[in-house]
Design an enzyme around this catalytic site. Structure first.
Site, PDB file in Angstrom:
ATOM      1  N   ASP A 177     -19.176 -37.647  49.223  1.00 41.46           N
ATOM      2  CA  ASP A 177     -19.945 -36.408  49.379  1.00 41.46           C
ATOM      3  C   ASP A 177     -21.297 -36.466  48.662  1.00 41.46           C
ATOM      4  O   ASP A 177     -21.627 -35.609  47.837  1.00 41.46           O
ATOM      5  CB  ASP A 177     -19.146 -35.207  48.862  1.00 41.46           C
ATOM      6  CG  ASP A 177     -17.775 -35.095  49.482  1.00 41.46           C
ATOM      7  OD1 ASP A 177     -17.584 -35.610  50.599  1.00 41.46           O
ATOM      8  OD2 ASP A 177     -16.883 -34.492  48.849  1.00 41.46           O
TER       9      ASP A 177
ATOM     10  N   GLU B  98     -16.894 -29.877  59.227  1.00 41.93           N
ATOM     11  CA  GLU B  98     -17.169 -29.604  57.827  1.00 41.93           C
ATOM     12  C   GLU B  98     -18.524 -30.193  57.429  1.00 41.93           C
ATOM     13  O   GLU B  98     -19.208 -30.818  58.253  1.00 41.93           O
ATOM     14  CB  GLU B  98     -16.059 -30.180  56.932  1.00 41.93           C
ATOM     15  CG  GLU B  98     -15.906 -31.689  57.037  1.00 41.93           C
ATOM     16  CD  GLU B  98     -14.739 -32.220  56.215  1.00 41.93           C
ATOM     17  OE1 GLU B  98     -13.816 -31.448  55.892  1.00 41.93           O
ATOM     18  OE2 GLU B  98     -14.744 -33.433  55.902  1.00 41.93           O
TER      19      GLU B  98
ATOM     20  N   HIS C 233     -20.269 -36.614  55.786  1.00 38.47           N
ATOM     21  CA  HIS C 233     -20.693 -35.755  54.683  1.00 38.47           C
ATOM     22  C   HIS C 233     -22.084 -36.138  54.180  1.00 38.47           C
ATOM     23  O   HIS C 233     -22.243 -36.733  53.116  1.00 38.47           O
ATOM     24  CB  HIS C 233     -19.697 -35.760  53.543  1.00 38.47           C
ATOM     25  CG  HIS C 233     -19.835 -34.515  52.714  1.00 38.47           C
ATOM     26  ND1 HIS C 233     -18.954 -33.456  52.807  1.00 38.47           N
ATOM     27  CD2 HIS C 233     -20.784 -34.132  51.843  1.00 38.47           C
ATOM     28  CE1 HIS C 233     -19.352 -32.485  51.996  1.00 38.47           C
ATOM     29  NE2 HIS C 233     -20.469 -32.869  51.393  1.00 38.47           N
TER      30      HIS C 233
END
Length: 330
Positions: free
Chosen positions: A37, A211, A277
């Site tokens: 991330d 996401e 991400h």
């Protein structure tokens, strides 16, 4: 020797941005051996890097991304032992807003039942008035009052207004939702779901997941949101793209159009699996770059082995972002 070679290659890559060859990127990436991330923001001549550690928030500061691995890792915040933001500290983003620093991060409650943590996750905000985010005091602004539990919050402005986008859990799906903001820690008005996992590539690994939304302003005024689709433990994890035309209302779900295929996906020939991400940052010359994590081999799952990589963003004739196939050292 290897660290020095990597630094020299990354430095050349950063200087050559738009003209960087696949070989340059392959030698430069990953920037660190571990870093799920990843997030990079530039403020003046300084680059600030953050990633997921699970139990704390830490920042690396450097004027030279080629030497990111040499930058000290400064822990700036640790969670309370108990409470709504006590564990699973994920996906931090550092933003400079109105002269202050803000960190948006995902956390879960200490009393969340094992196996049911998703219902107890939310996005939280910290504020720091120091000019240097590795210094000063971080004030806890609490949890954003989202309509659903969720993860991976980000914020952006367009048309003089600020918005918040995150990935809420809606039934068995993780979707993308947007809402206006009154200030950096307060939401205003009704949320709008702007994308659902309705494509086959977004449903790999046994879950239907969208996401990690991230904003990118197009050269012609278009609004773009990238996102990660599928379960992070699947090699099919990849980056998708939403687009809204210039002048569109970001809160209108009909304003957003989804690309059918990922704009960044696994490339076994380049030793890259499950890229996702991401975040965007700018160089001094205004060129846009992407940072993302990926695995160097197949079936490595959703672990700390994911490492941060960067590459320049290109634009096609219609002003849409184009990314070269990801490549890197094994």
């Amino acid at each position: 020797m290897q660290s020095t070679l990597r630094a020299l290659v990354v430095a050349a890559l950063l200087q050559a941005s738009a003209g960087a060859s696949a070989l340059d990127v392959a030698q430069a990436n990953p920037l660190l051996d571990s870093g799920p991330d990843p997030w990079i923001v530039r403020d003046g001549q300084m680059f600030y890097y953050m990633g997921t550690y699970g139990d704390r928030l830490a920042i690396r500061a450097t004027t030279d991304l080629a030497r990111l691995n040499e930058a000290p890792e400064v822990t700036v915040w640790q969670p309370p032992v108990k409470g709504a933001n006590a564990k699973s500290i994920w996906a931090p983003e550092l933003h400079r807003i109105d002269g202050k620093w803000y960190i948006y991060y995902t956390a879960a409650a200490s009393d969340a039942p094992e196996g049911k943590e998703d219902a107890h996750r939310g996005v939280f905000v910290l504020e720091n008035s120091s000019t240097d985010p590795t210094q000063g005091t971080w004030k806890d602004r609490g949890r954003l009052a989202t309509a659903q539990p969720g993860i991976d919050g980000t914020t952006f402005t367009t048309g003089g207004k600020r918005y918040f986008v995150y990935s809420p859990y809606v039934g068995p799906d993780s979707v993308l939702a947007i809402v206006a903001m009154k200030n950096p820690w307060t939401l205003s008005g009704k949320e709008t779901i702007i994308a659902r996992p309705d494509q086959a590539w977004e449903r790999q690994g046994g879950r239907q997941i969208l996401e990690g939304p991230e904003f990118l302003q197009g050269p012609n005024g278009d609004l773009f949101l990238t996102y990660s689709g599928s379960a992070c433990w699947s090699d099919g994890y990849a980056l998708g793209l939403l687009q809204a035309r210039p002048g569109a209302n970001p809160l209108d779900a009909k304003a957003w159009t989804k690309a059918v295929r990922p704009i960044l996906e696994k490339n076994p020939a380049g030793n890259v699996y499950a890229p996702g991400h991401n975040g965007f940052f700018q160089m001094d010359d205004g060129t846009a770059w992407i940072v993302y994590h990926a695995n160097p081999g197949p079936e490595m799952g959703c672990t700390g082995k994911r490492s941060p990589r960067i590459q320049p963003v290109h634009w096609d004739e219609q002003g849409r972002p184009v990314l070269d196939p990801p490549v890197g050292r094994r």
